[in-house]
Scaffold this motif. Structure first.
Motif, short mmCIF file in Angstrom:
data_model
loop_
_atom_site.label_atom_id
_atom_site.label_comp_id
_atom_site.label_asym_id
_atom_site.label_seq_id
_atom_site.Cartn_x
_atom_site.Cartn_y
_atom_site.Cartn_z
N ILE A 136 17.63 -22.03 26.24
CA ILE A 136 18.59 -21.93 25.23
C ILE A 136 19.53 -22.58 25.82
O ILE A 136 20.18 -21.31 26.75
CB ILE A 136 18.36 -21.20 24.50
N LEU A 137 20.34 -23.54 25.40
CA LEU A 137 21.88 -23.27 26.01
C LEU A 137 22.81 -23.37 25.29
O LEU A 137 22.58 -24.15 23.98
CB LEU A 137 21.74 -24.80 26.14
N ILE A 138 24.18 -22.84 25.55
CA ILE A 138 24.94 -22.88 24.22
C ILE A 138 25.66 -23.16 24.57
O ILE A 138 26.94 -22.94 25.88
CB ILE A 138 25.03 -21.00 23.99
N ILE A 139 26.60 -23.86 23.61
CA ILE A 139 27.81 -24.72 23.83
C ILE A 139 28.93 -24.34 22.61
O ILE A 139 28.74 -24.76 21.88
CB ILE A 139 27.65 -26.10 23.98
N ASP A 140 30.18 -24.10 22.41
CA ASP A 140 31.15 -23.77 22.47
C ASP A 140 32.41 -23.31 22.94
O ASP A 140 32.59 -22.91 24.42
CB ASP A 140 30.72 -22.29 21.56
N ASP A 141 33.21 -24.36 22.58
CA ASP A 141 34.34 -23.53 23.26
C ASP A 141 35.37 -21.97 23.24
O ASP A 141 36.23 -21.76 23.08
CB ASP A 141 35.67 -24.45 23.00
N ASP A 142 34.70 -20.88 22.23
CA ASP A 142 35.01 -19.87 22.19
C ASP A 142 34.25 -19.12 22.97
O ASP A 142 32.77 -18.49 23.29
CB ASP A 142 34.91 -18.97 20.36
N PHE A 143 35.19 -18.47 23.69
CA PHE A 143 34.61 -17.63 24.92
C PHE A 143 33.56 -16.30 24.23
O PHE A 143 32.76 -15.98 24.45
CB PHE A 143 35.03 -17.25 25.78
N GLN A 144 34.41 -15.74 23.02
CA GLN A 144 33.63 -14.34 22.71
C GLN A 144 32.53 -14.86 22.08
O GLN A 144 31.70 -13.91 22.04
CB GLN A 144 34.90 -13.76 21.46
N VAL A 145 32.21 -15.88 21.46
CA VAL A 145 31.17 -16.28 20.54
C VAL A 145 30.02 -16.72 21.36
O VAL A 145 29.09 -16.70 21.24
CB VAL A 145 31.15 -17.84 20.22
N LEU A 146 30.22 -17.28 23.23
CA LEU A 146 29.08 -17.10 23.76
C LEU A 146 28.71 -16.44 24.43
O LEU A 146 27.80 -16.32 24.60
CB LEU A 146 29.87 -18.03 25.52
N GLU A 147 29.50 -15.17 24.90
CA GLU A 147 29.29 -14.09 25.16
C GLU A 147 28.19 -13.10 23.95
O GLU A 147 27.64 -12.41 23.90
CB GLU A 147 30.62 -13.05 25.79
N GLY A 148 29.00 -13.31 22.56
CA GLY A 148 28.60 -12.35 21.31
C GLY A 148 27.25 -13.14 21.28
O GLY A 148 26.19 -11.98 21.19
N MET A 149 27.03 -14.37 21.25
CA MET A 149 25.63 -15.36 21.58
C MET A 149 24.68 -14.28 22.13
O MET A 149 23.08 -14.10 21.86
CB MET A 149 25.44 -16.66 21.50
N LYS A 150 25.19 -14.72 23.13
CA LYS A 150 23.92 -14.02 24.69
C LYS A 150 23.63 -12.76 24.24
O LYS A 150 22.06 -12.23 24.60
CB LYS A 150 25.48 -14.01 25.94
N LYS A 151 23.99 -11.52 23.76
CA LYS A 151 24.12 -10.15 22.87
C LYS A 151 23.11 -10.23 22.37
O LYS A 151 22.02 -9.56 22.19
CB LYS A 151 25.25 -9.30 23.56
N ALA A 152 23.01 -11.01 21.57
CA ALA A 152 22.75 -11.32 19.70
C ALA A 152 21.36 -11.83 19.93
O ALA A 152 20.50 -11.49 19.01
CB ALA A 152 23.53 -12.35 19.35
N ILE A 153 21.02 -12.92 20.86
CA ILE A 153 19.94 -13.40 20.77
C ILE A 153 18.97 -12.53 21.79
O ILE A 153 18.74 -12.51 22.55
CB ILE A 153 19.06 -14.69 21.61
N PRO A 154 17.20 -11.90 20.56
CA PRO A 154 16.56 -11.28 21.44
C PRO A 154 15.38 -11.96 22.48
O PRO A 154 14.43 -12.32 22.00
CB PRO A 154 15.58 -10.63 20.28
N TRP A 155 16.13 -12.49 23.36
CA TRP A 155 15.72 -13.71 24.32
C TRP A 155 13.83 -12.59 24.80
O TRP A 155 12.81 -13.38 24.78
CB TRP A 155 15.76 -12.92 26.26
N GLU A 156 13.56 -11.42 25.46
CA GLU A 156 12.24 -11.00 25.82
C GLU A 156 11.90 -11.08 24.10
O GLU A 156 10.19 -11.80 24.25
CB GLU A 156 12.06 -9.78 25.60
N ALA A 157 12.08 -10.82 23.34
CA ALA A 157 11.33 -10.73 22.03
C ALA A 157 10.60 -12.42 20.87
O ALA A 157 9.27 -12.78 21.10
CB ALA A 157 11.76 -10.05 20.92
#
Length: 531
Positions: free
Chosen positions: A4-25
């Motif tokens: 999964i690749l995330i594209i956003d000019d808002d740094f907080q959104v980028l960091e929040g998305m990385k934490k919110a996505i349940p990668w392992e699940a």
């Protein structure tokens, strides 16, 4: 894992998305990030992600422009838009660009997980289709030689009307400008082979084929080896027209001697070789085949009589074609067809001036061996159908063509009725299994090939017995089951058409709709409205 690749000019959104996505699940991994569309294109090209989550409004290149370029480049992955803009124009443009989903900021963890699980499910479906298509391509490549073998068998036996046969396949185009000669091969019965099981007999046939093909590859590459019935095989020699008949015949006879010697040396088996006449066209190859096997017959009967055979040299009967057609009728329990084939052949025999008991008895022995081998290929042991029979005694009583006709008809009737569709028949069990399987697994990809492996019967044979029992091919029956279930789901009014399509085993909705309309006379949407 899915990237999964995330594209956003808002740094907080980028960091929040990385934490919110349940990668392992969801069995996913972080492929990278970008802050604008141009950077995003470069990242996508270098990382080849499966899913792209992107904002719309970004500097340098906005998200919709980036998506448009990805579509022009046939990007195979899924795209999710996550944007603070809820304007309908943006959503409509996103729909035109075939994005997987359009989420408005802020998005909850549950919403994000639900959307990602749905998108991954779509990716899995795409991957499955890709694998199935690859599997089909591989199977077509695998089955191509078998199709060619069937064409060769038709040519060499004359079982299809030669005038109606298609021209030689590409691999056989050189035939058109060659002469042709057939060598018949008979694996002779001995005390050793008489006690072989059919499994061992098959192993000997396999070894025999390997020896012959290896010799041909060295001594006459432009030839074709064809296995016929149980102890019969044939070789088609394709001969340059610039070579004299005498020279070609001498070389072919040498090859025949080499094959005979090698089979005796390596397999400790005896074979007999018969040769047909040279033919100028491929359409006449079956004539050379019959001549080759009549040569074998002459060699077989002469020692039995202790004098030259009384078979007329112009014998017009085609035993190899007769063997092939009768074996097929027996295998598929077509008693009436088998009886007609026997009657027609006996009628030919009766037109001949002299047919000796020795020839008729030889014919009985040949046919019994062919029946045993053919029936074994579909799971029936011939000896078990005739436990008290003493074959040599019965064969010795065959002295006229009428005796042979009665004997064959009686045996065919027992074979056909013993294998008929009744409650205790394994064929009935096979058909019942197929019917139940269709009802239990209609939502899945159902392969007749997989069922053939479970039932230990060939794919074509399964289709034959299913059609004989139900009046339908298995494919048509499965479609009926699926369409009836689709009608029931539409009547409930709880599901969308694409959901019903998936529930009854069709991932392609337009294809499902066309099948449904063909089956019911109405499209799914029309049925849904009426419901």
């Amino acid at each position: 894992m899915w990237k999964i690749l995330i594209i956003d000019d808002d740094f907080q959104v980028l960091e929040g998305m990385k934490k919110a996505i349940p990668w392992e699940a969801i069995d996913a991994e972080f492929a990278g990030e970008a802050s604008d569309g141009a950077e995003g294109l470069d990242m996508i090209q270098s990382t080849q992600p499966d899913i792209v989550i992107t904002d719309i409004y970004m500097p340098v290149m906005n998200g919709l422009e980036m998506i448009e370029k990805l579509r022009e480049a046939n990007f195979p992955g899924e795209i999710i838009i996550l944007s603070g803009y809820t304007d309908f124009q943006y959503a409509r443009q996103a729909l035109r660009l075939q994005v997987s989903d359009y989420l408005s900021k802020p998005v909850t963890v549950d919403e994000l997980r639900t959307v990602l699980e749905k998108v991954i499910k779509e990716l899995e479906a795409k991957e499955l289709i890709k694998m199935e298509q690859e599997d089909i391509r591989n199977k077509l490549m695998l089955y191509e030689p078998f199709g060619q073998q069937e064409w060769l068998k038709s040519v060499i036996t004359g079982t299809s009307r030669v005038a109606g046969l298609s021209p030689p396949p590409t691999e056989q185009q050189h035939w058109i400008h060659r002469n042709h000669l057939v060598m018949g091969i008979e694996l002779m019965s001995t005390i050793r082979t008489a006690n072989l099981s059919l499994i061992d007999w098959n192993l000997f046939r396999f070894a025999l084929a390997n020896i012959i093909q290896e010799i041909l590859s060295e001594d006459w590459p432009e030839s074709d080896f064809i296995e016929l019935h149980s102890h019969h095989a044939a070789i088609m020699f394709h001969i340059e027209r610039s070579e004299s008949n005498d020279s070609a015949l001498s070389r072919i006879q040498t090859i025949g001697s080499r094959i005979t010697d090698c089979v005796l040396m390596y397999l400790k088996l005896n074979i007999r070789i018969g040769l047909g006449q040279m033919k100028p066209t491929w359409q006449e190859i079956s004539d050379s085949t019959e001549e080759a096997f009549l040569d074998l017959l002459q060699q077989t009967i002469t020692p039995q009589l202790g004098k030259p055979s009384s078979l007329p040299p112009h014998l017009a009967i085609r035993p190899i074609k007769f063997y092939q057609e009768l074996a097929e009728a027996i295998v598929y329990s077509k008693e009436e067809t088998a009886a007609q084939i026997v009657d027609a052949y006996i009628h030919q025999l009766q037109q001949m001036p002299t047919i000796t008991p020795a020839y008729l008895q030889h014919l009985c022995t040949e046919l019994w061996t062919i029946f045993a081998y053919s029936l074994y290929s579909v799971g029936t042991v011939l000896d078990e159908l005739f436990p008290d029979m003493h074959l040599p005694s019965e064969i010795r009583r065959i002295e006229t063509a009428t005796h042979l006709q009665d004997w064959l008809r009686a045996k065919i009737h027992i074979i056909a009725t013993s294998r008929h569709w009744n409650e205790n028949s394994k064929h009935k069990e096979a058909v019942d299994f197929m019917i139940q399987y269709a009802h239990d697994h209609y939502a899945e990809e159902i392969s007749l090939e997989d069922m053939s492996k479970q039932l230990y019967l060939s794919r074509n044979y399964l289709n034959q017995i299913f059609k004989k029992s139900t009046g339908e091919t298995f494919t048509n029956y499965l479609i009926q089951v699926r369409m009836k279930k689709a009608q029931a789901l539409l009547a409930e009014g709880k599901h969308l058409i694409y959901e019903i399509s998936e529930k009854v085993g069709y991932k392609n909705v337009p294809y499902f709709s066309s099948i449904f309309k063909k089956y019911t006379g109405m499209s799914p949407s029309e049925v849904g409205k009426n419901g």
